[in-house]
Write an enzyme that holds these catalytic residues in place. Sequence first.
Site, PDB file in Angstrom:
ATOM      1  N   HIS A 133       0.815  -1.220   0.000  1.00 21.18           N
ATOM      2  CA  HIS A 133       0.000   0.000   0.000  1.00 21.18           C
ATOM      3  C   HIS A 133       0.851   1.275   0.000  1.00 21.18           C
ATOM      4  O   HIS A 133       0.322   2.376  -0.166  1.00 21.18           O
ATOM      5  CB  HIS A 133      -0.983  -0.008   1.185  1.00 21.18           C
ATOM      6  CG  HIS A 133      -0.381   0.367   2.498  1.00 21.18           C
ATOM      7  ND1 HIS A 133       0.026  -0.569   3.420  1.00 21.18           N
ATOM      8  CD2 HIS A 133      -0.126   1.571   3.052  1.00 21.18           C
ATOM      9  CE1 HIS A 133       0.510   0.049   4.484  1.00 21.18           C
ATOM     10  NE2 HIS A 133       0.430   1.349   4.285  1.00 21.18           N
ATOM     11  N   ASP A 183      -0.494  -7.500   1.497  1.00 21.96           N
ATOM     12  CA  ASP A 183       0.115  -6.172   1.594  1.00 21.96           C
ATOM     13  C   ASP A 183       1.637  -6.276   1.697  1.00 21.96           C
ATOM     14  O   ASP A 183       2.240  -5.979   2.732  1.00 21.96           O
ATOM     15  CB  ASP A 183      -0.468  -5.421   2.785  1.00 21.96           C
ATOM     16  CG  ASP A 183      -0.083  -3.946   2.789  1.00 21.96           C
ATOM     17  OD1 ASP A 183       0.315  -3.449   1.721  1.00 21.96           O
ATOM     18  OD2 ASP A 183      -0.193  -3.311   3.853  1.00 21.96           O
ATOM     19  N   SER A 234       4.630   2.800   7.645  1.00 18.35           N
ATOM     20  CA  SER A 234       4.122   1.646   6.922  1.00 18.35           C
ATOM     21  C   SER A 234       5.263   1.004   6.146  1.00 18.35           C
ATOM     22  O   SER A 234       6.152   1.691   5.633  1.00 18.35           O
ATOM     23  CB  SER A 234       3.023   2.066   5.943  1.00 18.35           C
ATOM     24  OG  SER A 234       1.820   2.326   6.610  1.00 18.35           O
TER      25      SER A 234
END
Length: 260
Positions: free
Chosen positions: A34, A82, A186
């Site tokens: 992502h 992911d 992230s």
Amino acid sequence: MTRHWPWEVSLRMENEHVCGGALIDPSWVVTAAHCIQGTKEYSVVLGTSKLQPMNFSRALWVPVRDIIMHPKYWGRAFIMGDVALVHLQTPVTFSEYVQPICLPEPNFNLKVGTQCWVTGWSQVKQRFSANSMLTPELQEAEVFIMDNKRCDRHYKKSFFPPVVPLVLGDMICATNYGENLCYGDSGGPLACEVEGRWILAGVLSWEKACVKAQNPGVYTRITKYTKWIKKQMSNGAFSGPCASACLLFLCWLLQPQMGS
């Protein structure tokens, strides 16, 4: 004194930090899918604890050749698969400041309560907000592996009806009850020392964990993707040893000299 994490990568989009990542090979970095936005120009910075190195005498800046997204990645609305592989334009040379972290074998299992570490350039706070600022120096937080079912129950209370599964089998949770890393991290590594080797257990997937301090971090479980990762690499073999606990201790002692 902050430890030194020689596999830590700053993934840059048009030279702005967007996500963390972990070096697993001279030419490859693992991050979260992502983090990737279309066909932008990406690069990585590694070998430094500073978000904006003053010079590159030790820090490395490397353009990205290609990015491979996992085919099962569904997107931000409901995150599955992911994970993404970042192929560097040129291989990096290992040093005290640049070392890969080990990929776990597919059957590797971390026990609940195992001590691990998360790292990144976001603020480590008891209270988070969407306006959390990046810090100039790499941060670290000690966390402990959490049971997936307990983690799922925690998030069901906040986001979805109880019948909808949230924390799936390709995810792993870790918590320290208030101290965690947040926005801007992230794709960053969940690193665990096991029998003298540092293992990449996960990459940070859910930024919604930042909403409340007590929320556990939710990471992509790398064991579910080890075979896929190796398949994407040209020969499935690694060009150098991954970081041992002894090497990390040496890097920690050398850390004050980094400065770049």
